[in-house]
Design an enzyme around this catalytic site. Structure first.
Site, PDB file in Angstrom:
ATOM      1  N   ASN A  84       3.488   4.481 -10.031  1.00 18.16           N
ATOM      2  CA  ASN A  84       3.572   4.535  -8.574  1.00 18.16           C
ATOM      3  C   ASN A  84       4.623   3.593  -7.990  1.00 18.16           C
ATOM      4  O   ASN A  84       5.183   3.870  -6.946  1.00 18.16           O
ATOM      5  CB  ASN A  84       2.199   4.222  -7.955  1.00 18.16           C
ATOM      6  N   GLN A 134       0.209  10.268  -9.465  1.00 18.84           N
ATOM      7  CA  GLN A 134       1.548  10.396  -8.871  1.00 18.84           C
ATOM      8  C   GLN A 134       2.319  11.613  -9.375  1.00 18.84           C
ATOM      9  O   GLN A 134       3.261  12.052  -8.732  1.00 18.84           O
ATOM     10  CB  GLN A 134       2.375   9.129  -9.149  1.00 18.84           C
ATOM     11  N   SER A 145      -5.659  12.710  -7.461  1.00 18.99           N
ATOM     12  CA  SER A 145      -6.102  12.300  -6.130  1.00 18.99           C
ATOM     13  C   SER A 145      -5.522  13.238  -5.079  1.00 18.99           C
ATOM     14  O   SER A 145      -4.346  13.595  -5.139  1.00 18.99           O
ATOM     15  CB  SER A 145      -5.668  10.863  -5.841  1.00 18.99           C
ATOM     16  N   THR A 198     -23.976  14.365  -2.998  1.00 15.82           N
ATOM     17  CA  THR A 198     -23.789  15.667  -2.362  1.00 15.82           C
ATOM     18  C   THR A 198     -22.292  15.917  -2.216  1.00 15.82           C
ATOM     19  O   THR A 198     -21.564  15.044  -1.748  1.00 15.82           O
ATOM     20  CB  THR A 198     -24.494  15.680  -0.986  1.00 15.82           C
ATOM     21  N   GLY A 219      -8.877   8.958  -6.536  1.00 18.19           N
ATOM     22  CA  GLY A 219      -8.179   8.701  -7.797  1.00 18.19           C
ATOM     23  C   GLY A 219      -8.750   7.466  -8.477  1.00 18.19           C
ATOM     24  O   GLY A 219      -8.935   7.437  -9.702  1.00 18.19           O
ATOM     25  N   THR A 220      -9.065   6.461  -7.682  1.00 16.76           N
ATOM     26  CA  THR A 220      -9.654   5.232  -8.217  1.00 16.76           C
ATOM     27  C   THR A 220     -10.969   5.541  -8.926  1.00 16.76           C
ATOM     28  O   THR A 220     -11.220   5.058 -10.029  1.00 16.76           O
ATOM     29  CB  THR A 220      -9.910   4.234  -7.059  1.00 16.76           C
ATOM     30  N   CYS A 262      -1.019  -1.232  -2.351  1.00 23.47           N
ATOM     31  CA  CYS A 262      -2.267  -1.957  -2.602  1.00 23.47           C
ATOM     32  C   CYS A 262      -2.013  -3.438  -2.795  1.00 23.47           C
ATOM     33  O   CYS A 262      -2.891  -4.256  -2.594  1.00 23.47           O
ATOM     34  CB  CYS A 262      -2.947  -1.408  -3.850  1.00 23.47           C
ATOM     35  N   HIS A 279      -5.104  12.833  -1.664  1.00 22.69           N
ATOM     36  CA  HIS A 279      -4.265  12.389  -0.526  1.00 22.69           C
ATOM     37  C   HIS A 279      -2.824  12.071  -0.902  1.00 22.69           C
ATOM     38  O   HIS A 279      -1.993  11.844  -0.024  1.00 22.69           O
ATOM     39  CB  HIS A 279      -4.920  11.203   0.208  1.00 22.69           C
TER      40      HIS A 279
END
Ligand SMILES: *Cc1c(COP(=O)(O)O)cnc(C)c1O
Length: 384
Positions: free
Chosen positions: A148, A176, A196, A234, A70-71, A321, A198
């Site tokens: 978030n 989110q 994202s 890749t 996501g970042t 974070c 995860h």
């Protein structure tokens, strides 16, 4: 009892997701750029995954670029527009995830001008203020879909309309919201949208950027020209296959999951607010179905998280974070909460596997922990 209530930080990989991924680590190990059968197999998996991810947000497959997180998607969107224009003005909000905020700070140091829109006490931006902030040289509006830390859902349809009316590219960080509430890129006039894996029961280290057909951006990574030249590397086929499976599952059960989580969320909010001098952060109704967040006057959020952890309950204070810094969260401060109160914040974020029994266990231990922490808190006695 072990209870995981920190799904805004990350989620467990779903069983079906892991199963879908495993062959791509072993027998289906091909490089999607290779011409032989191994390569074609990987390419096929890549393109089928693109369709599944696109479907969750009602996009076309060719509008999806896979990234490493996501970042990275946020960086690619914002730097991608900035580098194309070389100079100009960007509008964002003061409560963005660091992936957006720090990218904007970086661009400021490189000569771009950035307006950080304030938010009200619920964390909502003001549409009129957005409109007033627009300038001749505004090249991008980047406002998150759902926050978030406090769960607030921003009015992105209205933001999209204003961006469109003024002919400005609109990016939203939907990390989110995707998979939890409806995200339909054909309904919202969004040009770029970050996702994202995860955060929706997919593997870590995979993300996607939706790029509306016709929208041009510069790449950040240069190399072999993968992903239409926008993200050389890749392709992480196993990760991408897992992400796609997670999207498929999220799409198929979104309403049911949201309804279940919302019931538990509302129970948490109702019960936690019975504790004295405890306040909800974020919007009471315009919030993610899995998100409850509070502050408890007179205690440290870090201590609260550790005490809950000692009872087997995983939560967070502020954002995962920033929880290692001792500064109060920029999001809570932006909503007007005093620094000493912001230190007492707690975030409880649900996942589809959480049960009522787990929530009752959490609600059973929390009041005593708060009372015990307040007993030893000089801040608490000062506020009395
Ligand atoms: C988690 C998160 C990100 C970062 O995503 P990663 O895949 O962990 O890099 C960005 N924005 C928001 C709103 C998030 O919650």
């Amino acid at each position: 009892m072990k209870v995981y209530l920190d799904h805004a930080a990350t989620t467990p990989v779903a069983k079906e997701v892991l199963e879908a991924m495993i062959p791509f680590f072993s027998e289906k190990f091909g490089n999607a750029s290779s011409l032989h059968a191994y390569g074609r197999e990987a390419r096929k998996a890549l393109e089928e995954s693109r369709e599944k991810v696109a479907k969750l947000i009602n996009a076309e497959p060719e509008e999806i670029i896979f990234t490493g997180s996501g970042t990275e998607s946020d960086n690619l969107a914002i730097k991608g527009i900035a580098f194309l224009h070389r100079k100009g003005h960007i509008i964002t909000s003061s409560i963005e995830h660091p992936a957006v905020l720090e990218t904007c700070h970086y661009l400021q140091r490189k000569g771009f001008e950035v307006t950080f829109l304030p938010v009200d006490k619920y964390g909502l931006i003001d549409i009129d203020e957005l409109e007033e902030a627009i300038r001749e040289d505004t090249i991008l509006i980047s406002i998150m879909h759902a926050n978030n830390e406090i769960g607030t859902i921003e009015p992105i349809e209205e933001i999209g309309k204003i961006a469109r009316k003024n002919n400005i590219i609109f990016h939203t960080d939907a990390v989110q919201s995707v998979g939890k509430i409806e995200v339909d890129v054909k309904k919202i006039n969004v040009d770029l949208l970050s996702m994202s894996s995860h955060k929706i029961h997919g593997p870590k280290g995979v993300g996607a950027l939706y790029i509306r057909k016709g929208v041009k951006i510069e790449p950040v990574l240069h190399g072999g020209g993968h992903e239409k030249g926008l993200r050389s590397s890749t392709e992480n086929i196993a990760g991408i296959v897992g992400f796609a499976k997670a999207c498929e599952i999220a799409g198929s059960r979104m309403e049911k999951d949201a309804e279940k989580m919302m019931k538990l969320r509302d129970k948490i909010i109702k019960e936690v607010l019975k504790i004295e001098e405890t306040y909800l952060t974020g919007h009471p109704t315009k919030r993610l179905p899995n998100h409850a967040s509070f502050y408890f006057r007179g205690i440290e959020g870090e201590s609260l998280v550790l005490m809950l952890d000692s009872k087997g309950i995983a939560t967070s204070t502020g954002s995962a974070c920033s929880s290692k810094k001792l500064q109060p969260s920029h999001v809570l401060l932006a909503t007007g909460i005093k620094p000493e109160d912001a230190h007492g914040s707690l975030r409880v974020t649900l996942g589809r596997e959480n049960t009522e029994e787990e929530i009752d266990y959490f609600l059973g231990v929390l009041p005593q922990i708060v009372e015990d922490l307040r007993k030893i808190s000089p801040m608490w006695y000062k506020s009395k």
